[in-house]
Design a protein around this motif. Structure first.
Motif, PDB file in Angstrom:
ATOM      1  N   ASP A   1       0.862  -1.187   0.000  1.00  0.00           N
ATOM      2  CA  ASP A   1       0.000   0.000   0.000  1.00  0.00           C
ATOM      3  C   ASP A   1       0.899   1.238   0.000  1.00  0.00           C
ATOM      4  O   ASP A   1       1.516   1.554   1.028  1.00  0.00           O
TER       5      ASP A   1
ATOM      6  N   VAL B   1      -0.248  -2.930   4.345  1.00  0.00           N
ATOM      7  CA  VAL B   1      -1.439  -2.922   5.202  1.00  0.00           C
ATOM      8  C   VAL B   1      -2.003  -4.341   5.249  1.00  0.00           C
ATOM      9  O   VAL B   1      -1.649  -5.210   4.449  1.00  0.00           O
TER      10      VAL B   1
ATOM     11  N   ALA C   1      -4.320  -4.386  14.394  1.00  0.00           N
ATOM     12  CA  ALA C   1      -4.268  -2.986  14.834  1.00  0.00           C
ATOM     13  C   ALA C   1      -2.857  -2.391  14.742  1.00  0.00           C
ATOM     14  O   ALA C   1      -2.689  -1.181  14.849  1.00  0.00           O
ATOM     15  N   ARG C   2      -1.875  -3.238  14.528  1.00  0.00           N
ATOM     16  CA  ARG C   2      -0.489  -2.786  14.504  1.00  0.00           C
ATOM     17  C   ARG C   2      -0.152  -2.167  13.152  1.00  0.00           C
ATOM     18  O   ARG C   2      -0.319  -2.802  12.113  1.00  0.00           O
ATOM     19  N   LYS C   3       0.315  -0.946  13.165  1.00  0.00           N
ATOM     20  CA  LYS C   3       0.703  -0.292  11.911  1.00  0.00           C
ATOM     21  C   LYS C   3       2.099  -0.743  11.504  1.00  0.00           C
ATOM     22  O   LYS C   3       2.999  -0.854  12.322  1.00  0.00           O
ATOM     23  N   TRP C   4       2.235  -0.986  10.220  1.00  0.00           N
ATOM     24  CA  TRP C   4       3.529  -1.423   9.708  1.00  0.00           C
ATOM     25  C   TRP C   4       4.518  -0.260   9.738  1.00  0.00           C
ATOM     26  O   TRP C   4       4.191   0.869   9.354  1.00  0.00           O
ATOM     27  N   ILE C   5       5.731  -0.531  10.221  1.00  0.00           N
ATOM     28  CA  ILE C   5       6.761   0.499  10.362  1.00  0.00           C
ATOM     29  C   ILE C   5       7.732   0.423   9.196  1.00  0.00           C
ATOM     30  O   ILE C   5       8.317  -0.637   8.929  1.00  0.00           O
ATOM     31  N   ASN C   6       7.907   1.530   8.514  1.00  0.00           N
ATOM     32  CA  ASN C   6       8.816   1.589   7.355  1.00  0.00           C
ATOM     33  C   ASN C   6      10.225   1.878   7.857  1.00  0.00           C
ATOM     34  O   ASN C   6      10.668   3.020   7.945  1.00  0.00           O
TER      35      ASN C   6
END
Length: 749
Positions: free
Chosen positions: A537, A542, A585-590
């Motif tokens: 995404d 996501v 609920a965990r946002k992916w970290i770049n």
């Protein structure tokens, strides 16, 4: 003689055709001239057996047979149950153990049992083998409808169990009728006290404060790890315990005197002397058990030959009233115990014990305890295993499955094990065909093909089937995505065949749960890759929008199937949903380190490889299951060097460490971050020391550690997590056991 299923099916034809010469007709056109005759002083089992037979004949044919005592019998046609005077014509004498026979003359039917529930086993065998009834699981009995019930004249079906103790530990066996129908036992019913029993008899909470000398001397200090078996107070206290327990439970057949799970055996002078003479901790144990058994010569005692006590002693033989329960815990399950290399030590121990005693039980394992729902295709090994065991003096088997929680093919496993525990000469193929056709109906051929595909693929890929394994680690062999597609196609056909029959569809859906569980678990591992739960995404990833609904449906089906735990001592279906909710609920970290190359000073654990070095930079975070997405380093420091590919500006480094004392996983004693431009010369960038582990804490927790840097220019980041030099004393680790450190994920921002 014991019947094969071929003979059983031949005999069943007597009930579906006109009565030829040489048969007796128990029921004709829904009515009967027979009575059921009991001994004048019938036992409770004989009385129950007569009532059962009366009930089932009524349900099958509609005929009502009266139950009378032998003293009122008037020479009419009869079914004689138990030790009646009329049965003496067969001159069978005292039947051995729980054996029984079913016999006829020219008119009457006779069923006689040995000790215990032998008479009940005889009646249930008549219902199944001759009248066509079946009980495939802990559900209603399959009862054919027939107005005519016939048996051949001069029948003599005598059956003796190969094993005197038979237990299959799956949900169906928690149903009382299933247990009796399939001639099974329960530990709780036969043992007054069972399993790891030291602390059941002398609980540390009761005795340790006032009598520390009752417990093991380890590293010069008394500890509640095991008992001190040379202590006279331990012996006297245990004898008094058994004196009371036996009086309160006179029907118990066995009493366990066995070490606790784990190490920590006593090293006091007397115990050490006995162990040196006997070759290990089994020495002081066998001597102690023999001494207790001598105080109660009319009772039977058992002890566990398990891990540290698995080897037979060098000098002392078990007493005549002592049974050895040997464990096969270390063997992989893809091959029979008689041939698999991983069971070599077990085979040697079995032969050693067999040289000094005829009383051997086996504690066996037929499920994956870390993942009850994982496909576990060991089905074809059961028959050769039991035949091998019976040939090596094993007289009882506890086949430990998933207990009262649904697991991979639980009903099938239970049924197959029950039949073979009674008679290992029956064939797996015949029993399987009977079960699959009766339980899955039109879907049976495809379920059978699915099971065979699992077995074939497991062997073709040379998979090691581990009772403490993980379906995630099988993503390259028998549970690869390609293999799962093949299995799924077969189950799709099973669903199509079961269409319109909700009962059969539910059974097929339950059979599919292990595949769906595997897909979901592996999706956590694949993550951002194909087959993962994340999709691209923009500049990140996501959650696949189909995944939350997929998990929800899986959890709902788990509840319908009776999944109470997903692993031994683990969470239930709701807890599994909560795990996924946290992941969703965990946002992916770049991270700057996403996909970066990692070099390790010390190797990962072969047992829990995850993605090896890449585990630290695959863009995923480990949760509370140490076997998924954690870089597991056993007994060494984590020293990981991450190559960002080019020099970048770094303002933050963060990572997670796992604390799971039950599995000897602890936070590092010290965490150090270093940076470098060339990968050779490193500069310190941060250091933290996690809180002390002086106090007992078995909470499983993921802890995040953040290091803020002052805009450092670097290409390389080195993370050092120092593993504890010793397992904390409160964890009471066995000798030689080291601590482990688990890290994931390292984010560079």
């Amino acid at each position: 003689m014991m019947h094969t299923l071929l003979l059983i099916m031949t005999l069943l034809t007597y009930n579906s055709c006109q009565s030829p010469r040489g048969n007796i007709t128990l029921v004709s056109n829904g009515s009967s001239r027979y009575v059921i005759v009991l001994p004048d002083e019938a036992t409770k089992h004989e009385t129950k057996a007569a009532s059962l037979l009366q009930t089932y004949i009524k349900r099958i044919s509609g005929a009502s047979l009266n139950i009378i005592q032998e003293k009122t019998y008037k020479e009419q046609a009869a079914i004689f149950i138990g030790n009646t005077e009329h049965v003496e014509q067969f001159r069978s004498g005292k039947l051995k153990g729980e054996s029984f026979f079913i016999a006829t003359d020219n008119q009457d039917l006779y069923i006689r049992g040995g000790t215990g529930k032998g008479i009940l086993y005889g009646v249930y065998t008549l219902l199944e083998n001759y009248f066509g009834c079946r009980k495939y699981a802990a559900t209603t009995v399959t009862i054919p409808s027939s107005k005519n019930l016939r048996l051949p004249q001069q029948l003599m079906d005598k059956q003796e169990p190969v094993f005197v103790y038979r237990e299959t530990y799956y949900p169906p066996a928690f149903d009382d009728e299933y247990l009796e129908w399939h001639k099974l036992h329960r530990l709780e019913d036969l043992w007054g006290v069972w399993g790891h029993s030291f602390f059941k008899i002398l609980p540390p909470k009761t005795y340790f404060t006032s009598h520390p000398e009752y417990y093991a001397l380890v590293n010069g200090k008394r500890q509640a790890t095991q008992l001190c078996l040379s202590n006279e107070g331990v012996f006297n206290t245990m004898v008094e315990y058994f004196r009371k327990a036996i009086a309160n439970n006179p029907d118990a057949l066995y009493w366990s005197v066995a070490a606790e799970d784990g190490g920590g055996f006593c090293t006091c002078d007397e115990c050490s002397k006995a162990n040196a003479e006997e070759g290990g901790p089994q020495g002081s144990l066998i001597r102690f058990v023999n001494r207790v058994a001598a105080a109660f010569p009319d009772q039977q005692f058992t002890t566990l030959a398990y891990q540290y006590t698995a080897h037979p002693p060098l000098k002392t033989k078990p007493a005549a009233n002592v049974y050895i329960m040997l464990s096969s815990i270390d063997a992989y399950r893809q091959e029979p115990l008689s041939t698999t290399p991983s069971a070599a030590a077990f085979r040697k121990d079995l032969e050693g014990w067999g040289a000094i005693t005829d009383h051997i039980f086996l504690w066996d394992y037929t499920t994956q305890f870390t993942n009850y729902l994982a496909p576990f295709p060991d089905y074809n090994n059961l028959q050769p295993n039991l035949q091998y065991l019976s040939a090596h003096k094993v007289s009882g088997v506890f086949s430990q499955g998933s207990g009262d929680t649904y697991s991979d093919m639980a009903a099938y496993n239970s049924y197959l094990q029950a039949k073979l525990l009674w008679n290992p000469s029956l064939t797996t193929e015949a029993i399987s065909n009977d079960f699959l056709n009766g339980y899955y109906g039109k879907a049976a051929p495809f379920i059978g093909q699915y099971l065979q595909a699992l077995i074939t693929t497991m062997h073709n890929t040379k998979t090691q089937l581990d009772i403490y394994g993980n379906p995630v680690n099988n993503y390259k062999n028998y549970l690869s995505p390609a293999a799962i597609d093949q299995y799924s196609g077969l189950l799709d056909k099973a669903e199509q065949a079961a269409a319109g029959n909700n009962d059969l569809l539910t059974k097929v859906y339950n059979a599919r749960l292990p595949l769906e569980y595997t897909v979901l678990q592996q999706s956590r591992f694949f993550g951002t890759e194909k087959f993962g739960y994340l999709i691209p995404d923009r500049n990140g990833y996501v959650v696949n929008p189909r995944w939350p609904e997929r998990v929800r449906k899986f959890v709902a089906q788990c509840k319908l199937a009776g999944v109470k735990e997903l692993s031994e001592g683990g969470g239930n279906a709701d807890a599994y949903q909560q795990e996924w909710d946290t992941i969703f609920a965990r946002k992916w970290i770049n991270s700057l380190a996403f996909g970066a190359k990692v070099s390790l000073l010390h190797p990962w654990s072969d047992e829990y490889p995850a993605k090896r070095e890449r585990t630290l930079t695959d863009g995923l975070q480990g949760d509370k299951d140490f076997s998924i997405n954690w870089l597991f380093i056993y007994g060494n420091d984590l020293v990981a060097t991450i190559d960002l590919g080019e020099e970048k500006i770094i303002t933050q480094v963060q990572m997670n460490f796992l604390q799971d004392a039950r599995h000897y996983i602890f936070n590092p004693s010290d965490i150090v971050i270093e940076t470098s431009a060339d990968g050779i010369n490193f500069k310190p960038a941060g250091q933290q020391q996690p809180s002390s582990l002086a106090e007992e804490d078995y909470t499983v927790a993921v802890r995040n550690f953040r290091f803020r840097l002052a805009a450092v220019h670097a290409r390389f980041v080195r993370v050092t997590g120092r593993c504890l030099q010793e397992v904390p004393a409160w964890r009471e680790a066995p000798a030689g056991k080291k601590a482990a450190v688990c890290c994931d994920e390292v984010f560079v921002l």
